[in-house]
Motif scaffolding. Structure first.
Motif, PDB file in Angstrom:
ATOM      1  N   UNK C 188      -6.506   2.030  -0.372  1.00 50.62           N
ATOM      2  CA  UNK C 188      -6.277   1.455  -1.776  1.00 50.62           C
ATOM      3  C   UNK C 188      -5.189   0.774  -1.788  1.00 50.62           C
ATOM      4  N   UNK C 189      -4.644   0.173  -2.699  1.00 50.13           N
ATOM      5  CA  UNK C 189      -3.276  -0.613  -2.918  1.00 50.13           C
ATOM      6  C   UNK C 189      -2.350   0.668  -2.971  1.00 50.13           C
ATOM      7  N   UNK C 190      -2.491   1.652  -3.793  1.00 53.37           N
ATOM      8  CA  UNK C 190      -1.642   2.687  -4.054  1.00 53.37           C
ATOM      9  C   UNK C 190      -2.360   4.224  -3.681  1.00 53.37           C
ATOM     10  N   UNK C 191      -3.461   4.225  -3.315  1.00 51.86           N
ATOM     11  CA  UNK C 191      -3.954   5.704  -2.921  1.00 51.86           C
ATOM     12  C   UNK C 191      -4.507   5.380  -1.303  1.00 51.86           C
ATOM     13  N   UNK C 192      -3.812   5.738  -0.395  1.00 52.19           N
ATOM     14  CA  UNK C 192      -4.300   5.627   1.029  1.00 52.19           C
ATOM     15  C   UNK C 192      -4.835   7.352   1.565  1.00 52.19           C
ATOM     16  N   UNK C 193      -5.760   7.404   2.460  1.00 49.55           N
ATOM     17  CA  UNK C 193      -6.111   8.692   2.747  1.00 49.55           C
ATOM     18  C   UNK C 193      -7.048   8.411   3.957  1.00 49.55           C
ATOM     19  N   UNK C 194      -6.701   9.272   4.888  1.00 43.78           N
ATOM     20  CA  UNK C 194      -7.817   9.123   5.941  1.00 43.78           C
ATOM     21  C   UNK C 194      -7.675  10.545   6.837  1.00 43.78           C
ATOM     22  N   UNK C 195      -8.644  11.331   6.443  1.00 42.94           N
ATOM     23  CA  UNK C 195      -8.774  12.680   7.338  1.00 42.94           C
ATOM     24  C   UNK C 195      -9.989  13.071   7.657  1.00 42.94           C
ATOM     25  N   UNK C 196     -10.046  13.919   8.555  1.00 44.82           N
ATOM     26  CA  UNK C 196     -11.264  14.173   9.279  1.00 44.82           C
ATOM     27  C   UNK C 196     -12.144  15.260   8.395  1.00 44.82           C
ATOM     28  N   UNK C 197     -13.460  15.109   8.283  1.00 43.51           N
ATOM     29  CA  UNK C 197     -13.978  16.125   7.699  1.00 43.51           C
ATOM     30  C   UNK C 197     -15.331  16.935   8.427  1.00 43.51           C
ATOM     31  N   UNK C 198     -14.905  17.922   8.875  1.00 41.67           N
ATOM     32  CA  UNK C 198     -16.078  18.719   9.814  1.00 41.67           C
ATOM     33  C   UNK C 198     -17.066  18.947   9.063  1.00 41.67           C
ATOM     34  N   UNK C 199     -18.041  19.104   9.763  1.00 44.40           N
ATOM     35  CA  UNK C 199     -19.426  19.490   9.417  1.00 44.40           C
ATOM     36  C   UNK C 199     -19.571  20.540   8.252  1.00 44.40           C
ATOM     37  N   UNK C 212      -6.106  -0.729  -9.939  1.00 40.23           N
ATOM     38  CA  UNK C 212      -6.659  -2.058 -10.651  1.00 40.23           C
ATOM     39  C   UNK C 212      -8.104  -2.283 -10.599  1.00 40.23           C
ATOM     40  N   UNK C 213      -8.591  -2.223  -9.167  1.00 41.00           N
ATOM     41  CA  UNK C 213      -9.879  -2.353  -8.914  1.00 41.00           C
ATOM     42  C   UNK C 213     -10.418  -1.445  -8.024  1.00 41.00           C
ATOM     43  N   UNK C 214     -11.874  -1.271  -7.834  1.00 43.74           N
ATOM     44  CA  UNK C 214     -12.321  -0.284  -6.940  1.00 43.74           C
ATOM     45  C   UNK C 214     -11.854  -0.651  -5.333  1.00 43.74           C
ATOM     46  N   UNK C 215     -11.467   0.554  -4.821  1.00 45.29           N
ATOM     47  CA  UNK C 215     -11.325   0.081  -3.431  1.00 45.29           C
ATOM     48  C   UNK C 215     -12.063   0.958  -2.414  1.00 45.29           C
ATOM     49  N   UNK C 216     -12.274   0.435  -1.313  1.00 46.02           N
ATOM     50  CA  UNK C 216     -13.288   0.745  -0.204  1.00 46.02           C
ATOM     51  C   UNK C 216     -12.901   2.125   0.251  1.00 46.02           C
TER      52      UNK C 216
END
Lengths: 455, 335, 315
Positions: C188-199, C212-216
């Motif tokens: 996001x512009x203001x929210x950044x997140x990248x974490x692994x999610x185990x099974x 301000x807009x949806x982020x990917x």
């Protein structure tokens, strides 16, 4: 006597002379204009900022940040003007031997005048030089979403990035490295501000057209006529306030970086006095995580040779990749519509507009380099771009690598739930550091035999 | 060649001066290369004076870093200038051949021109002039080498060959190599200077220069190999031919090394060979040594092929008295 | 001997050509290089720069900052409606499923279909249109941030919630119902997140700021996976359901509300504002930025049925 060869030689000499002259003339425009900061046209086009705003965005940035020869920092940025002056401009030395123009001397050939990672040599480098403008840095001690600290940038400059073209600047005097760190931050802040200005423009409402009496002009239906509101903080104080609030917000990211440093729990940090068996056991636990819960094998490959998932892109390449894909989509749609034939007037106008738009996109695309995939690190080579200390590897495991596909395993923010515990992450660190010593032919069986040498 | 050489006993001094000058010019070239490597060209923003002091009186030994390198280049340039002056005087006094005298004047004029070019690069802070200065430097070096060759005793007592066929081919090949080597030098200069240009076209110039540099390198390797082989086979200038071959081999290694320590491995090479394990250090000794040696060896290759061309031409009795006039008598207005 | 001659000649020729090519390319560069490169954008003009810099360096008290919108009305109202597709519902292509998880990421041997533009064949409703109030002067109790969490699940390499809108303060429970690991990457512009999610595990993420807009949202391990995420400061947001309908309840009545409408298949990447030029949109003064303004009376239940032509969705 006739000297055919010599005559030929002369002809060649003349031709070469011409070549030199041409190079001179080609580069001659170099001096005609001082270097200038350039806009991020990919962003301008993708964000669909109307082209009329480009000049105004450029002017506002010029007002806030000056030029490559005369940088300027608003007090709000907290940047040290003296350091910027030392790093900016053409390379020269004063009588005392203080060097100026450090960025132009050491960095510009790869990172470019604007810090967009597109200097003259950039096309040939692998990986491409970092684009500072999004202010995302891979190798830092802070959380994924956070800005790097000054110390992080300083460390990259001092150590270089192994395995890449980024050299170490450890032979430079400390003051020069500090000036460069400041200038890199300056370029990043400028880039972030450019991005923010697109937001400001995006938020602008059209304004009413007024006649000389200040009365709004109206169309036949009695509705007020609307026109584009220019971006000019000098005439629109509310724009100035908004720009400053964006600046304040992004500066908060830089100013709070030190609060977002990942500090491993003291009691979890493995000591330096571990017995080889303990290290082996830890690495073995790490190996289980690598193939199990942490799922490192997905990208780094079952052999850890970096041969897993290789088709993703990092943020910087992804932007360009998607840009190019979208161009393909656009031209496909145009071709399809032309092929369909029988367009009504509105559709025809739309087609013309789309063609103009496509031409603009293609113009920007012509300046891009071929996007490259983010190839996961081959962990058996013992090359660690972000540093080979255990804490460096720990930071990578904890929070991932910002801007790349590499995810973190620790909590994304203080207090949140992590995928792994810190003890597990240290196990992974031990395993990763033992990998170069494990025979790759039997990656699943072999034990790290030389682990004590690593530590 | 039994004109009037035996009547006057030739003086050895022009030859000695020429050697001296060539030996001073060679380091001048590679110190010049070092200036570019360190981007030290603008260490002083004034010329003829260094930081306000007339450059001969500048306290060079107390200078450090860029200033030391740049001022060293200036001093060496001055040395080459004085030696050229000496050479011209000695040649005019002791040399009977008119074209050699003219050549010595040309040397003197070139050194002055070259110095002015270098000076203008500083005064105007103009990188393009630096590029030209870098391209003309080796030309001056060639003139010095030419002086050495034509004033030598070997030249004066030259024996013509009975069988001229193979030698003519060697001559053509040597001229070709000289031309290619010089073109390569020009491209190399563009390759070294364009990264630091700030105009948008700099990237294009650099890209072009890299590709041309590679193509020319391949051509030079092929032709030098052929030249050396011909030399060896026809017993013509065997030592120089072999030296040229060795220089080219070394040059390739130096070139690869220079790229590696400056720009790292290209992506295709990484895929083939894996990543490098070491970190480059900006401005360190290794970088300076490799890059500067590459520049210096380039000039040596140029000189060696010219030596072969000149000496074979001499052996072929290619209208020697006219040779320099053909090359320099036409466009020359200085002397 | 012959080879030598040929080589020499070809060499001369090659050189001729090389020099000529070099010359022509350099001439080309000379001509093009000196022109101001259009695609690089304009550079700053000193006169405007000086003027604007003056404005920035002069005192900041030129304008009393008004900040948020000022409340003018009382009471609450409801906006509901439906987005209806005008055209032939597009066929979605299957995701480009690759890699070792191919089998686990397929349904009955087939790759799942993309969800860029989902149109219900019966009602012709468009799913996953996002509609939200840009700036609300008053916020009803029910739209205040609460501590409910939102489940964001993934199964067979598909994010089960394609567009997750939430209120800042809520937590996103990132769940993995697959037998293999994923990672969840939010840029996001203001929210950044990248974490692994185990099974078969769940992580939580609490966005701190609104976007301000949806982020990917993406998964790097399975790069075809795509979803969107929108944190907002209040609960005045909705994502249309499969039938294209939405409802935003308890919006402030008696004042002008500006709504933003967004859909994934608009624009270059990561969606964009949905621009409508239909008569009903014109009556709402629908802007080029996908916004419209509306004023609701107290307790009014406004229904907006909007027709979306295929061209507005990049079709």
């Amino acid at each position: 006597m006739n000297y055919p060869t010599l005559n030929k030689l002369e002809a060649f000499t003349k031709l070469q002379g011409l070549c030199v002259l041409a190079v001179v003339l080609a580069a001659g425009c170099d001096t005609a204009e001082p270097p200038a900061f350039r806009l991020n046209m990919v962003e301008a086009v993708v964000r669909e900022t109307p082209p009329e705003y480009s000049q105004e965005i450029s002017d506002v940035l010029g007002a806030m940040f000056g030029t490559p020869d005369q940088p300027y920092a608003l007090a709000e940025t907290g940047l040290d003007q003296a350091k910027l002056d030392m790093a900016a401009g053409p390379a020269w030395s004063d009588k005392k031997g203080t060097n100026f123009g450090l960025y132009r001397k050491h960095c510009v050939h790869c990172h470019g005048v604007t810090g967009d990672g597109r200097g003259p040599t950039a096309r040939f480098l692998n990986p491409y030089p970092r684009d500072y403008r999004p202010a995302v840095y891979k190798f830092k001690s802070t959380l994924n979403a956070a800005r790097p600290t000054d110390a992080d940038l300083h460390r990259v400059l001092m150590n270089g990035v192994p395995g890449t073209a980024m050299p170490s600047f450890s032979l430079l005097p400390g003051s020069e490295v500090e000036a460069l760190v400041e200038y890199v931050k300056y370029l990043s802040i400028r880039g972030q501000m450019e991005s923010a200005l697109h937001m400001v423009v995006y938020e602008l409402e059209e304004e009413e057209v007024v006649d000389e009496n200040g009365e709004p002009r109206r169309d036949e239906a009695g509705e007020p006529l609307l026109q584009r509101t220019p971006l000019n903080p000098a005439t629109y104080p509310e724009q100035r306030e908004e720009i400053l609030s964006y600046l304040e917000e992004l500066m908060e990211g830089w100013n709070t970086a030190n609060e977002q440093i990942i500090v491993p729990a003291e009691d979890q940090i493995p000591g330096d006095d571990r017995l080889p068996e303990e290290v082996l056991a830890s690495a073995e636990a790490g190996r289980k995580l690598f193939y199990g819960k942490a799922d490192c094998k997905k990208c780094h490959g079952p052999t850890a040779l970096g041969d897993g998932q290789q088709t993703d892109y990092d943020n910087w390449n992804k932007v360009h990749h998607e840009f190019l894909v979208e161009i393909g989509r656009k031209s496909e749609s145009i071709v399809k519509r032309v092929g369909d034939g029988e367009l009504d007037k509105a559709a025809e106008q739309q087609l013309i507009n789309d063609r103009v738009e496509l031409a603009r996109w293609q113009g920007v695309a012509a300046t891009l380099y071929k996007p490259r995939n983010a190839i996961p690190r081959n962990l058996r080579q013992g090359i660690y771009r972000g540093g080979r200390r255990r804490i460096d590897i720990f930071h990578r495991v904890f929070t991932g690598i910002a801007g790349t596909p590499m995810p973190g395993s620790g909590p994304a923010s203080p207090g949140a739930k992590g995928t792994l515990t810190e003890a597990q992450m240290w196990n992974l660190v031990d395993y990763v550091l033992s990998l170069p010593y494990e025979p790759p032919s039997q990656p699943l069986k072999a034990l790290p035999v030389n682990v004590d040498e690593v530590l | 060649m039994t004109r009037n050489n035996e009547k006057i006993r030739p003086s050895p001094w022009p030859h000695r001066w020429a050697w001296l000058l060539a030996c001073a010019t060679f380091p001048l070239i590679w110190v010049g290369g070092l200036v570019t490597t360190n981007d030290a060209g603008m260490a002083f923003r004034d010329w003829l004076t260094s930081d306000g002091t007339f450059f001969l009186f500048y306290d060079w030994l107390s200078a450090a870093g860029d200033k030391f390198v740049e001022h060293g280049h200036r001093l060496l340039g001055a040395l080459a200038g004085f030696l050229s002056l000496g050479l011209a005087i000695v040649t005019w006094r002791c040399e009977s051949r008119g074209w050699v005298r003219q050549l010595s004047l040309l040397v003197l004029a070139s050194v002055v021109l070259q110095a002015v070019l270098g000076g203008m690069r500083v005064v105007l802070d103009e990188r393009v002039l630096a590029l030209i200065h870098g391209c003309t430097g080796p030309l001056f070096f060639l003139l010095c080498v030419m002086m050495v060759v034509v004033t030598s005793r070997w030249w004066k007592s030259g024996v013509t060959l009975a069988e001229k066929g193979p030698a003519a081919k060697v001559f053509r090949l040597a001229v070709l190599c000289t031309g290619l080597a010089y073109l390569q030098l020009v491209v190399g200069a563009a390759l070294r200077h364009s990264p630091r240009m700030t105009h948008e076209s700099a990237g294009g110039v650099f890209q072009l220069a890299v590709y041309f540099h590679l193509v020319l390198a391949a051509l030079i390797v092929a032709y030098v190999f052929l030249l050396a082989w011909k030399c060896f086979r026809h017993r013509l200038q065997r030592v120089t031919g072999l030296a040229l071959l060795a220089l080219v081999a070394m040059q390739i290694c130096l070139g690869l090394g220079s790229w590696l320590v400056k720009y790292g491995m290209p992506s295709w090479a990484t895929r083939l060979l894996g990543e490098r394990t070491f970190v480059n250090h900006a401005d360190d000794g290794l970088q300076a040594a490799l890059v500067t040696s590459h520049v210096a060896t380039g000039s040596l290759i140029l000189a060696a092929s010219l030596v072969i061309a000149l000496r074979v031409a001499r052996q072929l009795d290619y209208g020697l008295a006219k040779l320099p006039q053909v090359r320099f008598g036409q466009g020359e207005t200085v002397s | 001997m012959n080879t030598h001659i040929i080589l020499t000649c070809s060499g001369l020729l090659v050189r001729c050509r090389l020099s000529a090519a070099f010359l022509s390319v350099v001439c080309f560069l000379m001509v093009t290089g000196c022109q101001r490169a259009e695609e690089l954008g304009p550079v700053a003009e000193p006169a405007s720069v000086a003027e604007i810099r003056q404005a920035f360096s002069s005192g900041a008290d030129a304008l009393a900052s008004d900040g948020a919108a000022i409340a003018t009305g009382t009471g609450w109202a409801t906006l509901r409606g439906q987005f209806v597709y005008d055209g032939t519902p597009p066929q979605m292509k299957p995701y480009d499923v690759r890699g070792e998880d191919r089998a686990k990421c397929s349904r009955a041997g087939k790759a799942p279909l993309q969800e860029t533009l989902l149109v219900d064949p019966e009602t012709m409703g468009i799913a996953n249109v996002v509609i939200f109030i840009r700036d609300a002067a008053r916020v009803h109790e029910s739209a205040q941030p609460n501590d409910e969490s939102i489940v964001f699940d993934q199964k067979e390499c598909v994010f089960l919630t394609h567009v997750a809108a939430m209120t800042v303060g809520q937590t996103l429970e990132i769940k993995n119902s697959d037998p293999m690991g994923h990672n969840t990457k939010i840029e996001g512009r203001k929210n950044v997140f990248n974490q692994s999610v185990p099974a078969n595990e769940t992580l939580v993420f609490s966005p701190q700021k609104e976007e301000p807009v949806p982020v990917s949202v993406a998964c790097s391990i399975h790069p075809w996976m795509a979803a969107y995420f929108l944190p907002r400061a209040n609960g005045y947001h909705a994502v249309t359901g499969a039938d294209g309908s939405f409802e935003i309840a308890n919006v402030p009545a008696g004042e002008v509300l500006e709504f933003q409408v967004w859909h994934e298949s608009v624009g270059a990447r990561d969606g964009g504002p949905l621009v409508l030029e239909t008569p009903e949109a014109k009556s709402l003064k629908w802007s080029r930025k996908g916004r419209f303004k509306i004023r609701l009376e107290e307790n009014e239940e406004k229904v907006l049925n909007l027709t979306v032509p295929a061209s507005a969705l990049g079709g």
